[in-house]
Design a protein around this motif. Structure first.
Motif, PDB file in Angstrom:
ATOM      1  N   ALA A 109      33.293 -23.879-112.728  1.00 44.28           N
ATOM      2  CA  ALA A 109      32.295 -22.916-112.263  1.00 44.28           C
ATOM      3  C   ALA A 109      32.866 -21.503-112.256  1.00 44.28           C
ATOM      4  N   VAL A 110      34.131 -21.384-111.873  1.00 49.55           N
ATOM      5  CA  VAL A 110      34.790 -20.079-111.903  1.00 49.55           C
ATOM      6  C   VAL A 110      34.845 -19.549-113.339  1.00 49.55           C
ATOM      7  N   LEU A 111      35.202 -20.434-114.272  1.00 49.27           N
ATOM      8  CA  LEU A 111      35.300 -20.022-115.668  1.00 49.27           C
ATOM      9  C   LEU A 111      33.952 -19.558-116.208  1.00 49.27           C
ATOM     10  N   ALA A 112      32.894 -20.287-115.869  1.00 50.23           N
ATOM     11  CA  ALA A 112      31.571 -19.928-116.366  1.00 50.23           C
ATOM     12  C   ALA A 112      31.134 -18.562-115.847  1.00 50.23           C
ATOM     13  N   ALA A 113      31.482 -18.268-114.599  1.00 52.90           N
ATOM     14  CA  ALA A 113      31.055 -16.999-114.007  1.00 52.90           C
ATOM     15  C   ALA A 113      31.873 -15.819-114.513  1.00 52.90           C
ATOM     16  N   VAL A 114      33.175 -15.971-114.575  1.00 54.17           N
ATOM     17  CA  VAL A 114      34.043 -14.875-114.997  1.00 54.17           C
ATOM     18  C   VAL A 114      34.052 -14.731-116.516  1.00 54.17           C
ATOM     19  N   ASN A 115      33.960 -15.868-117.224  1.00 53.43           N
ATOM     20  CA  ASN A 115      33.867 -15.894-118.682  1.00 53.43           C
ATOM     21  C   ASN A 115      35.066 -15.237-119.373  1.00 53.43           C
ATOM     22  N   PRO A 116      36.290 -15.614-118.966  1.00 60.52           N
ATOM     23  CA  PRO A 116      37.456 -15.004-119.617  1.00 60.52           C
ATOM     24  C   PRO A 116      37.728 -15.621-120.983  1.00 60.52           C
ATOM     25  N   SER A 117      38.369 -14.872-121.819  1.00 60.56           N
ATOM     26  CA  SER A 117      38.920 -15.395-123.069  1.00 60.56           C
ATOM     27  C   SER A 117      40.413 -15.143-123.037  1.00 60.56           C
ATOM     28  N   VAL A 118      41.187 -16.197-123.303  1.00 61.63           N
ATOM     29  CA  VAL A 118      42.640 -16.063-123.172  1.00 61.63           C
ATOM     30  C   VAL A 118      43.322 -15.886-124.524  1.00 61.63           C
ATOM     31  N   ASP A 119      42.625 -15.246-125.465  1.00 60.37           N
ATOM     32  CA  ASP A 119      43.314 -14.970-126.716  1.00 60.37           C
ATOM     33  C   ASP A 119      44.228 -13.758-126.582  1.00 60.37           C
ATOM     34  N   THR A 120      43.766 -12.705-125.916  1.00 58.38           N
ATOM     35  CA  THR A 120      44.628 -11.531-125.740  1.00 58.38           C
ATOM     36  C   THR A 120      44.824 -11.238-124.255  1.00 58.38           C
ATOM     37  N   TYR A 121      45.924 -10.574-123.956  1.00 53.66           N
ATOM     38  CA  TYR A 121      46.270 -10.283-122.571  1.00 53.66           C
ATOM     39  C   TYR A 121      45.225  -9.400-121.899  1.00 53.66           C
ATOM     40  N   ARG A 357      38.855 -17.975-126.867  1.00 50.47           N
ATOM     41  CA  ARG A 357      39.303 -19.287-126.395  1.00 50.47           C
ATOM     42  C   ARG A 357      39.129 -19.365-124.886  1.00 50.47           C
ATOM     43  N   ARG A 358      38.536 -20.477-124.428  1.00 48.22           N
ATOM     44  CA  ARG A 358      38.305 -20.676-123.004  1.00 48.22           C
ATOM     45  C   ARG A 358      39.616 -20.807-122.226  1.00 48.22           C
ATOM     46  N   PHE A 359      39.566 -20.435-120.968  1.00 43.33           N
ATOM     47  CA  PHE A 359      40.722 -20.568-120.077  1.00 43.33           C
ATOM     48  C   PHE A 359      40.707 -21.967-119.450  1.00 43.33           C
ATOM     49  N   ASP A 360      40.755 -22.989-120.305  1.00 45.05           N
ATOM     50  CA  ASP A 360      40.681 -24.369-119.817  1.00 45.05           C
ATOM     51  C   ASP A 360      41.886 -24.749-118.970  1.00 45.05           C
ATOM     52  N   ALA A 361      42.974 -24.033-119.117  1.00 48.16           N
ATOM     53  CA  ALA A 361      44.154 -24.333-118.310  1.00 48.16           C
ATOM     54  C   ALA A 361      43.866 -24.206-116.814  1.00 48.16           C
ATOM     55  N   LEU A 362      42.882 -23.376-116.448  1.00 46.56           N
ATOM     56  CA  LEU A 362      42.586 -23.189-115.031  1.00 46.56           C
ATOM     57  C   LEU A 362      42.106 -24.485-114.388  1.00 46.56           C
ATOM     58  N   LYS A 363      41.423 -25.331-115.157  1.00 42.82           N
ATOM     59  CA  LYS A 363      40.936 -26.599-114.600  1.00 42.82           C
ATOM     60  C   LYS A 363      42.100 -27.523-114.265  1.00 42.82           C
ATOM     61  N   LEU A 364      43.074 -27.608-115.174  1.00 45.30           N
ATOM     62  CA  LEU A 364      44.244 -28.429-114.886  1.00 45.30           C
ATOM     63  C   LEU A 364      45.027 -27.856-113.711  1.00 45.30           C
ATOM     64  N   TYR A 365      45.130 -26.524-113.666  1.00 44.68           N
ATOM     65  CA  TYR A 365      45.768 -25.863-112.526  1.00 44.68           C
ATOM     66  C   TYR A 365      45.085 -26.292-111.224  1.00 44.68           C
ATOM     67  N   ALA A 366      43.756 -26.317-111.216  1.00 48.31           N
ATOM     68  CA  ALA A 366      43.017 -26.665-110.005  1.00 48.31           C
ATOM     69  C   ALA A 366      43.304 -28.095-109.576  1.00 48.31           C
TER      70      ALA A 366
END
Length: 500
Positions: A109-121, A357-366
């Motif tokens: 849900a956080v990812l959907a709202a913030v909508n980050p892309s982790v290709d560039t810093y 690219r999605r910040f899918d790593a945040l889900k594993l972090y959670a």
């Protein structure tokens, strides 16, 4: 009158400070609807006919004016949630789909709202460092002292990137016509049980049509190291060049793990790239009791991991991890507007086949922070114990036959009581699966083992009990019994009786 916080019909409402009332209302409502559907699901799916589902989807007028948030949620509830497949239900026993950890769902849900892309810093900032922290951590679990990697969309992409990097390593120092000639000499060695994405990657990489060479397996479906040595000798005699050995830690059908240590020894001796597809088996990395099953994986040059199969993550969440960080550089491509060569910022597009690219790593972090890695490990311990109980149940069943052992959580079996011939038992496999799926009561998969069709369970819910699986197996047997009795009758009547 429409409340001020509702998303109005025919209105695009972008998530910004002024729209938080609409956001809160919609998120609260959709969360309530999901909870109600979860609580009321008494089967893994419904028995709505396929044609009716197709007609419902086709009837949606996507050119019509907007219907507004409340009406939309009602439509999503009735159109999708009411017909969803629920992987948490104990009678869902089909594919490599796991129930998901609630901490990871919150992160989604956080990812959907913030909508980050982790290709560039500059699009992700701390997200860049969090993903790198997770990659470093999982590399340590594999046994790499300084590994690196990247999150991907799934095992297919991870395998493709691994073989792409292996190809670039094999072609290093060549160019022009010489590179083209050498590329056609490259071969990938794998077992017949490896995932189809290995062969598909060879096709996408422009290798020759016969570039994927199958190495013989033992009776359990594990790649045979002796056979690998023999194939390597044959390749050398033919003047072909081994690009990579693709081993599997958790084959899709049998759930077995190739003998990684002997395979790694062979690859070290011949300086070959060893890739391990651990999309399924990577859950063992979380278990203190079971991690030894992956002994030898630390010697691989690259590893595929699917957290959305084995770590209870929402789709998608996969990663490719390499032992030597320099290997990722073989696929780097620079653009002045994005990641110019020599740039100081840690742009991860340098390491990825994807750009956005999605910040899918945040889900594993959670999951790791919310539940802890030991919780994942205990879940896998429970799954492996459950699988052994189910194997014993099938072995002792009067009408079912267990067809193969496993290292993970699959159950390969068929209905074939005494007096039922192979041909009849073969013919029932697909029909049993179809009738059960159409009923919505029990969902099992089918596959082919040693040229014979069979049914397959994949157990990925650690809260499912052996008794619940046994009940589903009894339904499988009852369905097969009815279908066998009436197989010569009218298909409509026998399907109707078997699905009752």
């Amino acid at each position: 009158m429409t409340a001020s916080h509702d998303v109005l019909p025919d209105q695009l409402t972008l998530l910004r400070p002024g729209a938080t009332g609409s956001y809160d209302a919609l998120m609260g409502e959709v969360s309530s609807r999901i909870s109600l559907r979860l609580a009321s699901a008494d089967a893994p799916s419904t028995n709505t006919p396929q044609r009716e589902l197709a007609d419902r989807a086709a009837a949606v007028d996507l050119d019509a004016p907007g219907i507004g948030g409340p009406a939309l949620l009602q439509e999503l509830d009735e159109l999708f949630l009411a017909e969803a497949v629920w992987y948490h239900h104990p009678a869902y026993l089909s594919h490599l789909n796991c129930p998901v950890d609630v901490h990871a769902v919150a992160a989604e849900a956080v990812l959907a709202a913030v909508n980050p892309s982790v290709d560039t810093y500059d699009q992700s900032r701390i997200g860049t460092f969090l993903e790198r922290r997770l990659i470093s951590w999982i590399a340590g679990r594999i046994g790499y002292s300084r590994g690196d990697g990247i999150f991907t969309s799934g095992g297919t992409q991870s395998n493709l990137q691994a073989l792409f990097l292996a190809r670039e390593a094999a072609l290093a120092g060549t160019s022009g016509p010489a590179r083209a000639v050498r590329q056609q000499q490259l071969v990938v060695l794998t077992s017949s049980q490896s995932h189809f994405s290995i062969a598909k990657a060879a096709l996408l990489l422009g290798l020759s049509d016969d570039a994927v060479i199958t190495v013989d397996s033992d009776d359990a479906g594990r790649m045979d190291p002796t056979a690998l040595r023999r194939v390597l000798d044959d390749i050398a005699a033919d003047g072909r060049v081994p690009m990579a050995v693709a081993a599997t830690a958790g084959t899709t059908d049998r759930g077995v793990i190739d003998p990684l240590e002997p395979l790694a020894e062979i690859c070290r001796g011949q300086r070959l790239w060893l890739h391990v597809d651990a999309a399924y088996g990577c859950g063992l990395l979380a278990s203190e009791r079971q991690a030894h099953r992956l002994a030898g994986i630390e010697s691989a040059r690259s590893v595929t991991l699917d957290f959305h199969k084995a770590w209870f993550q929402p789709v998608s969440s996969s990663a490719l991890v390499v032992r030597d960080p320099a290997d990722l550089g073989r696929g780097a491509w620079h653009a002045d507007y994005l990641n110019p060569a020599g740039g100081a910022e840690p742009n991860q597009v340098d390491k990825s086949l994807q750009t956005t690219r999605r910040f899918d790593a945040l889900k594993l972090y959670a999951t790791l922070r919310g539940a802890g890695v030991d919780a994942v490990g205990r879940a896998w311990d429970a799954l492996l114990d459950l699988t052994q109980e189910v194997h014993r149940h099938v072995e002792g069943h009067d009408e079912l036959q267990l067809l193969a052992p496993t290292d993970l959580t699959t159950v390969l079996f068929r209905w074939q009581p005494a007096g039922v011939g192979d041909q009849d038992a073969d013919a029932l496999v697909a029909l049993v699966r179809q009738v059960l799926q159409e009923s919505g009561r029990v969902m099992v998969a089918k596959t082919v083992l040693d040229s014979r069709p069979c049914l397959k369970l994949t157990l990925l819910d650690p809260e499912t009990t052996a008794e619940q699986v046994a009940q589903s197996l009894d339904e499988v047997a009852e369905c097969a019994r009815i279908l066998h009795r009436h197989r010569a009758g009218a298909p409509a009547s026998l399907a109707e009786e078997a699905s009752r």
